[in-house]
Design an enzyme around this catalytic site. Structure first.
Site, mmCIF file in Angstrom:
data_model
loop_
_atom_site.group_PDB
_atom_site.id
_atom_site.type_symbol
_atom_site.label_atom_id
_atom_site.label_comp_id
_atom_site.label_asym_id
_atom_site.label_seq_id
_atom_site.Cartn_x
_atom_site.Cartn_y
_atom_site.Cartn_z
ATOM 1 N N TYR A 112 0.824 -1.215 0.000
ATOM 2 C CA TYR A 112 0.000 0.000 0.000
ATOM 3 C C TYR A 112 0.856 1.262 0.000
ATOM 4 O O TYR A 112 0.431 2.303 -0.489
ATOM 5 C CB TYR A 112 -0.933 0.034 1.223
ATOM 6 C CG TYR A 112 -2.249 -0.659 1.004
ATOM 7 C CD1 TYR A 112 -2.291 -2.018 0.726
ATOM 8 C CD2 TYR A 112 -3.444 0.036 1.069
ATOM 9 C CE1 TYR A 112 -3.492 -2.660 0.529
ATOM 10 C CE2 TYR A 112 -4.656 -0.597 0.868
ATOM 11 C CZ TYR A 112 -4.671 -1.947 0.605
ATOM 12 O OH TYR A 112 -5.873 -2.574 0.407
ATOM 13 N N LYS B 189 2.938 -15.328 2.122
ATOM 14 C CA LYS B 189 3.298 -16.226 1.026
ATOM 15 C C LYS B 189 4.804 -16.452 1.108
ATOM 16 O O LYS B 189 5.581 -15.988 0.259
ATOM 17 C CB LYS B 189 2.910 -15.612 -0.331
ATOM 18 C CG LYS B 189 1.422 -15.656 -0.625
ATOM 19 C CD LYS B 189 0.933 -17.014 -1.097
ATOM 20 C CE LYS B 189 1.392 -17.316 -2.522
ATOM 21 N NZ LYS B 189 0.928 -18.676 -2.943
ATOM 22 N N ASP C 266 -3.101 -18.059 0.171
ATOM 23 C CA ASP C 266 -4.087 -18.724 -0.698
ATOM 24 C C ASP C 266 -4.772 -19.864 0.043
ATOM 25 O O ASP C 266 -5.991 -20.039 -0.019
ATOM 26 C CB ASP C 266 -3.434 -19.201 -2.009
ATOM 27 C CG ASP C 266 -2.197 -20.067 -1.794
ATOM 28 O OD1 ASP C 266 -1.641 -20.074 -0.667
ATOM 29 O OD2 ASP C 266 -1.767 -20.731 -2.757
ATOM 30 N N ASP D 137 -6.520 -7.146 3.502
ATOM 31 C CA ASP D 137 -7.599 -6.509 2.741
ATOM 32 C C ASP D 137 -8.476 -7.576 2.087
ATOM 33 O O ASP D 137 -9.696 -7.577 2.222
ATOM 34 C CB ASP D 137 -6.984 -5.580 1.692
ATOM 35 C CG ASP D 137 -8.042 -4.818 0.897
ATOM 36 O OD1 ASP D 137 -9.000 -4.329 1.514
ATOM 37 O OD2 ASP D 137 -7.902 -4.733 -0.337
ATOM 38 N N ASP E 189 -12.379 -9.129 3.572
ATOM 39 C CA ASP E 189 -13.612 -9.096 2.771
ATOM 40 C C ASP E 189 -14.223 -10.488 2.719
ATOM 41 O O ASP E 189 -15.434 -10.669 2.894
ATOM 42 C CB ASP E 189 -13.327 -8.623 1.337
ATOM 43 C CG ASP E 189 -13.643 -7.137 1.143
ATOM 44 O OD1 ASP E 189 -13.500 -6.380 2.122
ATOM 45 O OD2 ASP E 189 -14.031 -6.741 0.028
#
Ligand code: IPM
Ligand code: MG
Length: 370
Positions: free
Chosen positions: A143, A194, A227, A251, A255
């Site tokens: 970001y 990751k 993932d 983020d 959601d």
């Protein structure tokens, strides 16, 4: 007598002002009935500030945010501002608040309230009783990382790029928030990155592993690729207690997690800075749902996430556990009575509007305080 608590209210765009109006009524109720006094100031932010002042957040508003004991934020953004330059987008307001107030820990709970178990798109037996917390790093990573940009290459084609980067200190401070929270909950932390493809992810894993061994040997820690975490959240979300992750993965995963509960319209969040030597801690509270331009202005938005954000504010910034619980209990009772806004209504039932939901909540508060 203790000084009044300074509250900055930033309704923003879309449904923000509508749900904030109902929440202001709850704040006034608290003022009247619970003998707490707030010094409330309200200001424009996002697209609204852009229209009035030509910037998504003015320096004066930033200063007011720094001076406030807590910020109650609505939501920003809308299609009418989508084509603006990068630095003029309404979203810059929330990013600037996070960055300049150093609000690095974004707490995003996903809780399934019993009366709403059928609102989820997942089977009730998968989500019933769900109570997980995502701690998302919110001032670093891709970001804000540099270099970033869109450049023209020698052959005339272009390249867009961003940078993911995390320092030891950035990882440790957000991980500590997660570990401390876990100790008050289920005592389990899942750290998500990751590490299989990203250097910053590998470093994240090493740093959290070392921190856990050094400072939190009593907390169970697991590491998971982002993932896989997305898949596990849908497969069996109740395996999680506290998830700690980077800005971008947080983020995405928040959601996803919010939708396990059936409605974005129900979930609050807190974004916290470090406790300063004075004891003060910058903090911003906002619903997860965003500005929802598709239903803005129709008076049908669910005000409960904004109200629950205020409850979170009372508990976290002002130690007002009892008052926070009062609001949360009132919400559960109103839902148990069958009242629903459109976002959580069962098919075939008649939903109520924003104002009616607000009025029902106030009536319930009155009943509980009687
Ligand atoms: C969120 C939002 C913001 C983000 C946007 C509005 C900049 O999606 O709070 O999750 O990406 O952080
Ligand atoms: Mg988001």
């Amino acid at each position: 007598m203790a000084a009044n608590k300074k509250l900055l209210v930033l309704p923003g765009d879309g449904i923000g002002p509508e749900v904030m109006r109902e929440t202001r009524r709850v704040i006034e109720w608290m003022d009247r009935r619970r003998m707490v006094s707030f010094d409330i100031s309200e200001d424009l932010v996002g697209g609204a500030a852009l229209e009035a002042h030509g910037t998504p957040i003015t320096d004066a508003t930033m200063q007011a945010a720094k001076d406030a004991d807590a910020i109650l934020f609505g939501s920003v953004g809308g299609p009418q501002w989508d084509k603006l330059g990068f630095d003029l987008r309404p979203e810059i307001a929330i990013l600037r608040l996070r960055k300049e107030l150093d609000l690095f820990a974004n707490l995003r709970p996903a809780i399934v309230l019993d009366p709403l178990v059928d609102a989820s798109t997942l089977k009730p037996e998968v989500v019933r009783g769900l109570d997980l917390m995502i701690v998302r790093e919110s001032t670093g990573g891709v970001y804000f990382g540099t270099p970033r940009g869109i450049e023209t290459l020698a052959d005339g084609s272009k390249r867009g790029f961003d940078t993911e980067s995390y320092t030891t200190a950035e990882i440790e401070r957000v991980a500590r928030v997660g570990f401390e929270l876990a100790r008050k909950r289920g005592n389990r932390v899942t750290s998500v990155e990751k590490a299989n493809v990203m250097q910053s992810g590998l470093f994240w894993r090493q740093t959290v592993t070392a921190l856990a061994a050094r400072e939190y040997p009593d907390v169970a820690v697991a590491h998971m690729y982002a993932d896989n975490c997305a898949m596990q959240l849908v497969r069996n979300p109740r395996q999680f207690d506290v998830i700690v992750t980077s800005n971008i993965f947080g983020d995405l995963l928040s959601d996803l997690a919010s939708m396990l509960t059936g409605s974005l319209g129900m979930l609050p969040s807190a974004t916290l800075g470090a406790v300063q030597p004075s004891g003060k801690r910058h903090a911003l509270y906002e619903p997860i749902h965003g500005s929802a331009p598709d239903i803005a202005g129709k008076g049908i938005a669910n005000p409960l996430a904004q109200m629950l954000s205020f409850a979170m504010l009372l508990r976290t910034s002002f130690d007002m556990e009892e008052d926070a619980t009062l609001i949360e209990t009132a919400v559960t009772r109103v839902l148990a009575s069958g009242l629903r806004t459109g976002d959580i209504a069962a098919p075939g039932t008649t939903p109520v509007g924003t104002e009616a939901m607000g009025a029902a909540l106030l009536a319930e508060l009155d009943r509980m305080a009687a």
